[in-house]
Design a protein around this motif. Structure first.
Motif, PDB file in Angstrom:
ATOM      1  N   PRO A  86       0.806  -1.229   0.000  1.00 36.27           N
ATOM      2  CA  PRO A  86       0.000   0.000   0.000  1.00 36.27           C
ATOM      3  C   PRO A  86       0.840   1.281   0.000  1.00 36.27           C
ATOM      4  O   PRO A  86       0.403   2.307  -0.500  1.00 36.27           O
ATOM      5  N   ALA A  87       2.065   1.220   0.521  1.00 29.33           N
ATOM      6  CA  ALA A  87       2.920   2.405   0.583  1.00 29.33           C
ATOM      7  C   ALA A  87       3.520   2.765  -0.773  1.00 29.33           C
ATOM      8  O   ALA A  87       3.917   3.905  -0.995  1.00 29.33           O
ATOM      9  N   THR A  88       3.571   1.799  -1.702  1.00 27.20           N
ATOM     10  CA  THR A  88       4.230   2.049  -2.991  1.00 27.20           C
ATOM     11  C   THR A  88       3.366   1.756  -4.207  1.00 27.20           C
ATOM     12  O   THR A  88       3.762   2.085  -5.326  1.00 27.20           O
ATOM     13  N   ARG A  89       2.200   1.190  -4.024  1.00 26.77           N
ATOM     14  CA  ARG A  89       1.421   0.737  -5.189  1.00 26.77           C
ATOM     15  C   ARG A  89       0.980   1.860  -6.116  1.00 26.77           C
ATOM     16  O   ARG A  89       0.679   1.631  -7.280  1.00 26.77           O
ATOM     17  N   HIS A  90       0.964   3.097  -5.636  1.00 25.83           N
ATOM     18  CA  HIS A  90       0.562   4.233  -6.471  1.00 25.83           C
ATOM     19  C   HIS A  90       1.706   4.745  -7.350  1.00 25.83           C
ATOM     20  O   HIS A  90       1.478   5.586  -8.221  1.00 25.83           O
ATOM     21  N   ILE A  91       2.927   4.266  -7.151  1.00 32.71           N
ATOM     22  CA  ILE A  91       4.077   4.723  -7.943  1.00 32.71           C
ATOM     23  C   ILE A  91       3.957   4.157  -9.353  1.00 32.71           C
ATOM     24  O   ILE A  91       3.818   2.944  -9.527  1.00 32.71           O
ATOM     25  N   PRO A  92       4.017   5.007 -10.374  1.00 34.15           N
ATOM     26  CA  PRO A  92       3.947   4.498 -11.751  1.00 34.15           C
ATOM     27  C   PRO A  92       5.170   3.642 -12.082  1.00 34.15           C
ATOM     28  O   PRO A  92       6.306   4.013 -11.761  1.00 34.15           O
ATOM     29  N   VAL A  93       4.916   2.493 -12.698  1.00 37.56           N
ATOM     30  CA  VAL A  93       5.986   1.593 -13.114  1.00 37.56           C
ATOM     31  C   VAL A  93       5.827   1.319 -14.602  1.00 37.56           C
ATOM     32  O   VAL A  93       4.756   0.921 -15.059  1.00 37.56           O
ATOM     33  N   VAL A  94       6.919   1.549 -15.337  1.00 37.40           N
ATOM     34  CA  VAL A  94       6.962   1.245 -16.764  1.00 37.40           C
ATOM     35  C   VAL A  94       7.955   0.117 -16.962  1.00 37.40           C
ATOM     36  O   VAL A  94       9.127   0.244 -16.596  1.00 37.40           O
ATOM     37  N   MET A  95       7.483  -1.000 -17.485  1.00 38.74           N
ATOM     38  CA  MET A  95       8.373  -2.100 -17.817  1.00 38.74           C
ATOM     39  C   MET A  95       9.068  -1.710 -19.115  1.00 38.74           C
ATOM     40  O   MET A  95       8.407  -1.471 -20.134  1.00 38.74           O
ATOM     41  N   LEU A 140       4.213  15.481 -17.946  1.00 42.39           N
ATOM     42  CA  LEU A 140       2.788  15.543 -18.270  1.00 42.39           C
ATOM     43  C   LEU A 140       1.882  14.826 -17.276  1.00 42.39           C
ATOM     44  O   LEU A 140       0.782  15.296 -16.987  1.00 42.39           O
ATOM     45  N   ASN A 141       2.316  13.690 -16.771  1.00 41.12           N
ATOM     46  CA  ASN A 141       1.486  12.909 -15.866  1.00 41.12           C
ATOM     47  C   ASN A 141       1.267  13.653 -14.554  1.00 41.12           C
ATOM     48  O   ASN A 141       2.187  14.210 -13.979  1.00 41.12           O
ATOM     49  N   GLU A 142       0.043  13.646 -14.082  1.00 38.41           N
ATOM     50  CA  GLU A 142      -0.278  14.234 -12.777  1.00 38.41           C
ATOM     51  C   GLU A 142      -0.096  13.124 -11.744  1.00 38.41           C
ATOM     52  O   GLU A 142      -0.876  12.182 -11.688  1.00 38.41           O
ATOM     53  N   PRO A 143       0.940  13.223 -10.905  1.00 36.08           N
ATOM     54  CA  PRO A 143       1.250  12.124  -9.994  1.00 36.08           C
ATOM     55  C   PRO A 143       0.328  12.061  -8.788  1.00 36.08           C
ATOM     56  O   PRO A 143      -0.350  13.026  -8.453  1.00 36.08           O
ATOM     57  N   HIS A 144       0.358  10.905  -8.151  1.00 37.23           N
ATOM     58  CA  HIS A 144      -0.315  10.724  -6.871  1.00 37.23           C
ATOM     59  C   HIS A 144       0.275  11.750  -5.901  1.00 37.23           C
ATOM     60  O   HIS A 144       1.478  11.978  -5.914  1.00 37.23           O
ATOM     61  N   PRO A 145      -0.528  12.384  -5.069  1.00 36.68           N
ATOM     62  CA  PRO A 145       0.001  13.412  -4.164  1.00 36.68           C
ATOM     63  C   PRO A 145       0.751  12.803  -2.978  1.00 36.68           C
ATOM     64  O   PRO A 145       0.491  13.121  -1.829  1.00 36.68           O
ATOM     65  N   GLY A 146       1.695  11.902  -3.278  1.00 35.53           N
ATOM     66  CA  GLY A 146       2.481  11.239  -2.232  1.00 35.53           C
ATOM     67  C   GLY A 146       3.689  12.053  -1.853  1.00 35.53           C
ATOM     68  O   GLY A 146       3.720  13.275  -1.978  1.00 35.53           O
ATOM     69  N   ARG A 147       4.700  11.363  -1.450  1.00 38.76           N
ATOM     70  CA  ARG A 147       5.928  12.001  -0.986  1.00 38.76           C
ATOM     71  C   ARG A 147       6.634  12.675  -2.160  1.00 38.76           C
ATOM     72  O   ARG A 147       6.783  12.098  -3.221  1.00 38.76           O
ATOM     73  N   LEU A 148       7.084  13.911  -1.977  1.00 38.25           N
ATOM     74  CA  LEU A 148       7.709  14.694  -3.047  1.00 38.25           C
ATOM     75  C   LEU A 148       9.201  14.804  -2.853  1.00 38.25           C
ATOM     76  O   LEU A 148       9.739  14.499  -1.804  1.00 38.25           O
ATOM     77  N   HIS A 149       9.858  15.310  -3.882  1.00 38.28           N
ATOM     78  CA  HIS A 149      11.293  15.558  -3.825  1.00 38.28           C
ATOM     79  C   HIS A 149      11.633  16.767  -4.668  1.00 38.28           C
ATOM     80  O   HIS A 149      11.097  16.962  -5.739  1.00 38.28           O
ATOM     81  N   SER A 150      12.535  17.559  -4.186  1.00 36.62           N
ATOM     82  CA  SER A 150      13.120  18.584  -5.025  1.00 36.62           C
ATOM     83  C   SER A 150      14.615  18.426  -4.918  1.00 36.62           C
ATOM     84  O   SER A 150      15.145  18.166  -3.846  1.00 36.62           O
ATOM     85  N   GLY A 151      15.287  18.530  -6.035  1.00 38.82           N
ATOM     86  CA  GLY A 151      16.722  18.338  -5.997  1.00 38.82           C
ATOM     87  C   GLY A 151      17.352  18.717  -7.304  1.00 38.82           C
ATOM     88  O   GLY A 151      16.663  18.979  -8.290  1.00 38.82           O
ATOM     89  N   PRO A 152      18.663  18.747  -7.325  1.00 32.33           N
ATOM     90  CA  PRO A 152      19.390  19.118  -8.535  1.00 32.33           C
ATOM     91  C   PRO A 152      19.323  18.026  -9.584  1.00 32.33           C
ATOM     92  O   PRO A 152      19.035  16.880  -9.268  1.00 32.33           O
ATOM     93  N   MET A 153      19.600  18.409 -10.809  1.00 31.32           N
ATOM     94  CA  MET A 153      19.641  17.449 -11.896  1.00 31.32           C
ATOM     95  C   MET A 153      20.938  16.668 -11.801  1.00 31.32           C
ATOM     96  O   MET A 153      22.022  17.257 -11.885  1.00 31.32           O
ATOM     97  N   LYS A 154      20.856  15.378 -11.549  1.00 32.20           N
ATOM     98  CA  LYS A 154      22.053  14.554 -11.494  1.00 32.20           C
ATOM     99  C   LYS A 154      21.644  13.099 -11.581  1.00 32.20           C
ATOM    100  O   LYS A 154      20.487  12.749 -11.434  1.00 32.20           O
TER     101      LYS A 154
END
Length: 158
Positions: A86-95, A140-154
């Protein structure tokens, strides 16, 4: 106020495919940080903040780009664990795989994959596919309003 950018988790054991995918994502000029994992165990450790990643901030990626055939734990096992928790099932996964086996496609969708993309052999087609995936899932995708991150490009390894 800008929305913080979520990371992209790239799970790939093949060094050539890993490098090509990173180059394609970089050329898209996405500002999202790309985290790399070489197998399913590393990917789950990063996602679940355990092992070497126990101290990292709990933040979900914008998308997990997941290879199918990997050592230690394959993509289907990783997918099953992500979508079964339940903690991760909303994360989009692309095979993102070289497999054209119908059983892999069917099993992936049965387990809840968000998309199944066969890696094109042609470099231009591969680049286009990665660019399109990156643009859709990271911008483009509107993500689940879960845990966010902001950080540098790397690019960092999980």
């Amino acid at each position: 106020m800008t929305t913080p950018l979520k990371k992209i988790l790239l799970v790939e054991d093949n060094p050539k495919d890993l490098e090509l995918t990173l180059v394609a994502l970089e050329r898209c000029q996405l500002a999202n940080e790309v985290i790399t994992a070489r197998d399913g165990v590393e990917a789950l450790d990063w996602l679940l903040c355990r092992g070497a990643h126990a101290q990292r901030p709990a933040e979900d990626p914008a998308v997990v780009l997941l290879d199918l055939k990997m050592p230690r734990m394959d993509g289907l096992e990783v997918l099953e664990r992500i979508k079964g928790d339940p903690a991760t099932r909303h994360i989009p996964v692309v095979m993102l795989t070289a497999s054209r086996e119908e059983s892999d496609l069917v099993r992936s969708y049965d387990l809840g994959v968000n998309a199944f993309v066969v890696k094109p052999v042609d470099f231009k087609a591969f680049f286009q596919a990665i660019r399109d995936l990156g643009m859709f899932w990271a911008i483009l995708n509107e993500p689940h309003p879960g845990r966010l991150h902001s950080g540098p490009m790397k690019v960092t390894e999980a």
